[in-house]
Design a protein around this motif. Structure first.
Motif, PDB file in Angstrom:
ATOM      1  N   GLU A 234     -25.174  -8.330  12.575  1.00 27.22           N
ATOM      2  CA  GLU A 234     -26.326  -7.750  13.268  1.00 27.22           C
ATOM      3  C   GLU A 234     -27.008  -8.786  14.170  1.00 27.22           C
ATOM      4  O   GLU A 234     -27.336  -8.506  15.321  1.00 27.22           O
ATOM      5  N   ILE A 237     -24.813  -9.385  17.245  1.00 24.23           N
ATOM      6  CA  ILE A 237     -24.845  -8.264  18.198  1.00 24.23           C
ATOM      7  C   ILE A 237     -26.191  -8.229  18.925  1.00 24.23           C
ATOM      8  O   ILE A 237     -26.253  -8.081  20.149  1.00 24.23           O
ATOM      9  N   ASN A 238     -27.267  -8.423  18.189  1.00 30.06           N
ATOM     10  CA  ASN A 238     -28.597  -8.283  18.794  1.00 30.06           C
ATOM     11  C   ASN A 238     -28.953  -9.372  19.785  1.00 30.06           C
ATOM     12  O   ASN A 238     -29.830  -9.196  20.613  1.00 30.06           O
ATOM     13  N   GLY A 240     -26.310 -11.488  21.190  1.00 30.11           N
ATOM     14  CA  GLY A 240     -25.106 -11.935  21.887  1.00 30.11           C
ATOM     15  C   GLY A 240     -25.212 -11.860  23.396  1.00 30.11           C
ATOM     16  O   GLY A 240     -24.815 -12.798  24.091  1.00 30.11           O
ATOM     17  N   ALA A 262     -21.448  -1.347  12.980  1.00 29.66           N
ATOM     18  CA  ALA A 262     -21.507  -2.363  14.043  1.00 29.66           C
ATOM     19  C   ALA A 262     -21.510  -1.698  15.418  1.00 29.66           C
ATOM     20  O   ALA A 262     -22.254  -2.110  16.318  1.00 29.66           O
ATOM     21  N   VAL A 266     -24.347  -1.966  18.341  1.00 27.40           N
ATOM     22  CA  VAL A 266     -24.039  -2.285  19.737  1.00 27.40           C
ATOM     23  C   VAL A 266     -24.736  -1.274  20.648  1.00 27.40           C
ATOM     24  O   VAL A 266     -25.394  -1.629  21.632  1.00 27.40           O
ATOM     25  N   SER A 269     -28.545  -1.728  20.765  1.00 34.25           N
ATOM     26  CA  SER A 269     -29.084  -2.957  21.354  1.00 34.25           C
ATOM     27  C   SER A 269     -29.209  -2.857  22.869  1.00 34.25           C
ATOM     28  O   SER A 269     -29.879  -3.686  23.478  1.00 34.25           O
ATOM     29  N   TYR A 272     -25.149  -3.836  26.037  1.00 32.79           N
ATOM     30  CA  TYR A 272     -23.700  -3.776  26.266  1.00 32.79           C
ATOM     31  C   TYR A 272     -23.299  -2.487  26.972  1.00 32.79           C
ATOM     32  O   TYR A 272     -23.992  -1.476  26.905  1.00 32.79           O
ATOM     33  N   LYS A 275     -17.461  -0.709  24.584  1.00 26.97           N
ATOM     34  CA  LYS A 275     -17.314  -1.214  23.217  1.00 26.97           C
ATOM     35  C   LYS A 275     -16.080  -0.584  22.596  1.00 26.97           C
ATOM     36  O   LYS A 275     -15.672   0.509  22.979  1.00 26.97           O
ATOM     37  N   ALA A 290     -17.542  -5.829  22.236  1.00 24.29           N
ATOM     38  CA  ALA A 290     -18.486  -5.194  23.148  1.00 24.29           C
ATOM     39  C   ALA A 290     -18.643  -6.054  24.382  1.00 24.29           C
ATOM     40  O   ALA A 290     -18.637  -7.287  24.309  1.00 24.29           O
TER      41      ALA A 290
END
Ligand code: GLN
Length: 293
Positions: A234, A237-238, A240, A262, A266, A269, A272, A275, A290
């Motif tokens: 998490e 992803i949040n 990245g 996940a 994505v 968030s 992105y 994905k 993603a």
């Protein structure tokens, strides 16, 4: 009991013993450990089947067998594990690399090799939680023009990763940095074309049910992904996309039952565009990727 043991008989007896103790692949284990004790390749055992062994060799071998019977992983006893057809040093400070993680290397290589994407610029890659360095080092070998950064919380892991990089002739191609995920990279202004990670993803609730080889010997810090196992996934992803170039990708390994969650993260968030999830060679969902929009 024969007065002096020859390789062939010792292998037979110890493989039977390992089997009786419920150790996986008993014959192979017996061979790997004897080859390790004698400091020879496994094939050479077969070429010297009738060679008698001296007492020191038998004592050393017996202690390896005992350690394996207590469920110590074979790779911590030998200190080696193969990954991406390369030999890596491992020790109990790092997770033993798993074959499914080779998928991360495969995916990163195929992204970077799309010529239109990175043109002539050296692609920049970040490996979060590098452990003994397998992902960063395999990529450095595979993509000679890539520039690679690798972080880990554990200074001991980084020390081993640096030694592995040296062993494979790529110590100058990888910047190893100590810290939590991208913490050592904050305010450095570097953005990456590919960020990959095999973070700790075992749910704390499932920890006790892990095989003793994993639970009792591998570093918990490299495995425990806290509640639901998704804590690090998490976080990655949040945040990245802050560290990705436009069109850059994150590639994350996880447990099959974490992939749908996940993908939701994505989506939520908003950072992105594309994905996808990808299956490993055992046909299990293993990776979520993603792309920064
Ligand atoms: N695949 C590992 C296992 O089977 C978990 C690896 C990880 O948490 N990164 O236990």
């Amino acid at each position: 009991m024969p007065k002096s043991w020859i390789i062939k008989d010792l292998l037979k007896v110890s493989a039977d013993y390992l089997k009786e103790k419920g150790i996986e692949s008993p014959r192979l284990t017996a061979e790997v450990l004897l080859a390790h004790q004698l400091n020879i390749d496994r094939v050479n055992l077969y070429l010297n089947f009738d060679q008698p062994l001296i007492e020191k060799e038998i004592t050393g071998y017996r202690s390896f067998i005992k350690r394996r019977v207590r469920h110590e992983p074979l790779q911590y006893i030998t200190g080696h594990k193969e990954f991406w057809s390369l030999d890596f040093m491992v020790n109990p400070q790092v997770l033993i690399p798993r074959p499914e993680s080779e998928l991360l290397v495969e995916l990163a290589v195929s992204l970077i090799n799309i010529p239109a994407v990175f043109e002539n610029l050296p692609p920049k890659v970040l490996d979060l939680g590098t452990g003994c360095g397998v992902l960063a080092i395999s990529l450095a070998k595979e993509i000679p023009h890539a520039r690679i950064w690798a972080t880990d919380l554990s200074e001991n892991a980084l020390d081993l990763a640096r030694r592995n990089a040296k062993k494979h002739g790529v110590p100058d191609r990888i910047e190893f940095l100590q810290g939590d995920l991208w913490e050592p990279l904050t305010n450095q202004g570097i953005i990456f074309d590919v960020i990959l990670s095999n973070p700790p993803y075992v749910a704390t609730d499932s920890y006790d049910a892990l095989p003793p080889e994993v639970r009792d010997y591998e570093p918990r810090q490299a495995l425990d992904g806290m509640r639901g196992g998704l804590h690090f996934i998490e976080k990655i992803i949040n945040k990245g996309f802050d560290f990705l170039s436009p069109g850059g990708w994150i590639i994350l390994e996880m447990a099959p039952d974490q992939t749908n969650r996940a993908l939701e993260l994505v989506e939520q968030s908003k950072g992105y565009g594309k994905k996808k999830k990808i299956k490993d060679h055992s046909h299990l969902d293993r990776v979520v990727m993603a792309q920064k929009a």
